[in-house]
Design an enzyme around this catalytic site. Structure first.
Site, PDB file in Angstrom:
ATOM      1  N   ASP A   1      37.946  31.161  31.878  1.00 36.80           N
ATOM      2  CA  ASP A   1      38.167  32.594  32.063  1.00 36.80           C
ATOM      3  C   ASP A   1      37.278  33.038  33.219  1.00 36.80           C
ATOM      4  OD1 ASP A   1      38.226  35.375  31.946  1.00 36.80           O
ATOM      5  OD2 ASP A   1      38.197  35.451  29.758  1.00 36.80           O
ATOM      6  N   VAL A   2      37.891  33.438  34.333  1.00 34.82           N
ATOM      7  CA  VAL A   2      37.095  33.746  35.535  1.00 34.82           C
ATOM      8  C   VAL A   2      36.222  34.981  35.360  1.00 34.82           C
ATOM      9  CG1 VAL A   2      38.740  32.625  37.082  1.00 34.82           C
ATOM     10  CG2 VAL A   2      38.951  35.097  36.627  1.00 34.82           C
TER      11      VAL A   2
ATOM     12  N   ASN B   1      42.873  32.508  42.951  1.00 33.58           N
ATOM     13  CA  ASN B   1      44.164  33.158  42.811  1.00 33.58           C
ATOM     14  C   ASN B   1      44.298  33.991  41.543  1.00 33.58           C
ATOM     15  OD1 ASN B   1      47.230  33.331  43.284  1.00 33.58           O
ATOM     16  ND2 ASN B   1      47.117  32.267  41.314  1.00 33.58           N
TER      17      ASN B   1
ATOM     18  N   TYR C   1      44.416  48.724  41.307  1.00 32.11           N
ATOM     19  CA  TYR C   1      44.848  47.472  41.930  1.00 32.11           C
ATOM     20  C   TYR C   1      44.527  47.488  43.423  1.00 32.11           C
ATOM     21  CZ  TYR C   1      47.828  43.644  43.488  1.00 32.11           C
ATOM     22  OH  TYR C   1      48.288  42.480  44.060  1.00 32.11           O
TER      23      TYR C   1
ATOM     24  N   LYS D   1      41.830  44.956  45.447  1.00 35.80           N
ATOM     25  CA  LYS D   1      42.192  44.050  46.533  1.00 35.80           C
ATOM     26  C   LYS D   1      41.455  44.402  47.827  1.00 35.80           C
ATOM     27  CE  LYS D   1      44.804  41.302  44.227  1.00 35.80           C
ATOM     28  NZ  LYS D   1      44.410  39.880  44.019  1.00 35.80           N
TER      29      LYS D   1
END
Length: 248
Positions: A60-61, A87, A153, A157
């Site tokens: 789990d990142v 990713n 979002y 990013k």
């Protein structure tokens, strides 16, 4: 790329899966990280059918312990880390900015930003000691522009692109490159969730000059290029792969 050790987070579906298969076909050793063991085992079978070796590791990142263990296990198993593709990501909760909460913020930023930060931290730890390596982060067209009803979002990013550029400046001192690929709409389950309906999806695709969504394999080609020696003088760069969406 033959014999390279390549780590891909969020590699079970979409762009990550396409990249894993592309590297395997180039002869790379591929380590795929995700949270679904059964899907990971199935993908490993496909990868081993077209490449020299592959492993799935559950991680789990959002958790530093998981990320540290993922990197260390990869190096212990294969001896080094040549390429890392960060990713893993989520589209988060859409809606007006005035309706966002600390909880929706955390749900988006913990994966999209903290996850990338933790992965880069431990990837660079290993690559610095090696004196070589290559990181490719996955941003988005929205990493350089705004979008109504997608504030979290979009912001996440933008942060990925900032981490990419800052990390590149630090990593250049020990001969490691850090870049990012910024996809436009791509035919994945995330795009279907993000648009919410066939009509909204069609409307979005109509705004793309090439009049279609990208294919995961097309994004994988861009990732392979940035990871390859053909991009040896490119670092701190964001490559947009979006059918012309940001041309105007």
């Amino acid at each position: 790329m033959v014999g390279w050790v390549v780590l891909i987070t969020g590699g079970l579906t979409g762009i990550g899966r396409a990249a894993a298969l592309a590297f395997a076909k180039e002869g790379s050793i591929v380590v795929v990280a995700g949270r679904r063991n059964e899907a990971g085992a199935e993908l490993v079978k496909e990868l081993r059918a077209c490449g020299p070796e592959a492993e799935f590791m559950n991680a789990d990142v959002r958790k530093e312990g998981d990320v540290r263990a993922l990197i260390d296990k990869t190096v212990a198993r294969f001896g080094r880390l040549d390429v890392a593709i960060n990713n893993a990501g989520t589209e988060g909760t859409s809606g007006p900015l005035t309706e966002q909460t600390p909880e929706t913020y955390a749900a988006t930023f913990d994966t999209n930003v903290l996850g990338v930060l933790l992965c880069m931290k431990h990837e660079l730890r290993v690559m610095k000691s090696q004196g070589f390596g290559n990181i490719v982060n996955i941003s988005s067209t929205m990493g350089s522009r705004g979008a109504a009803n997608a504030s979290l979002y979009v912001a996440s990013k933008h942060a990925v692109e900032g981490l990419t550029k800052s990390g590149a400046l630090e990593a250049a001192a020990f001969s490691v490159r850090v870049n990012a690929v910024a996809p436009g709409p791509v035919e994945t389950s995330m795009l279907d969730r993000f648009t919410g309906s066939p009509d909204r999806k069609s409307g979005l695709l109509a705004s793309i000059p090439l009049r279609r969504a990208g294919k995961p394999e097309e994004l994988a080609d861009a990732i392979l290029f940035l990871a390859s020696d053909k991009a040896s003088f490119i670092t701190g760069h964001i490559i947009s792969v979006n059918g012309g969406r940001t041309a105007s």
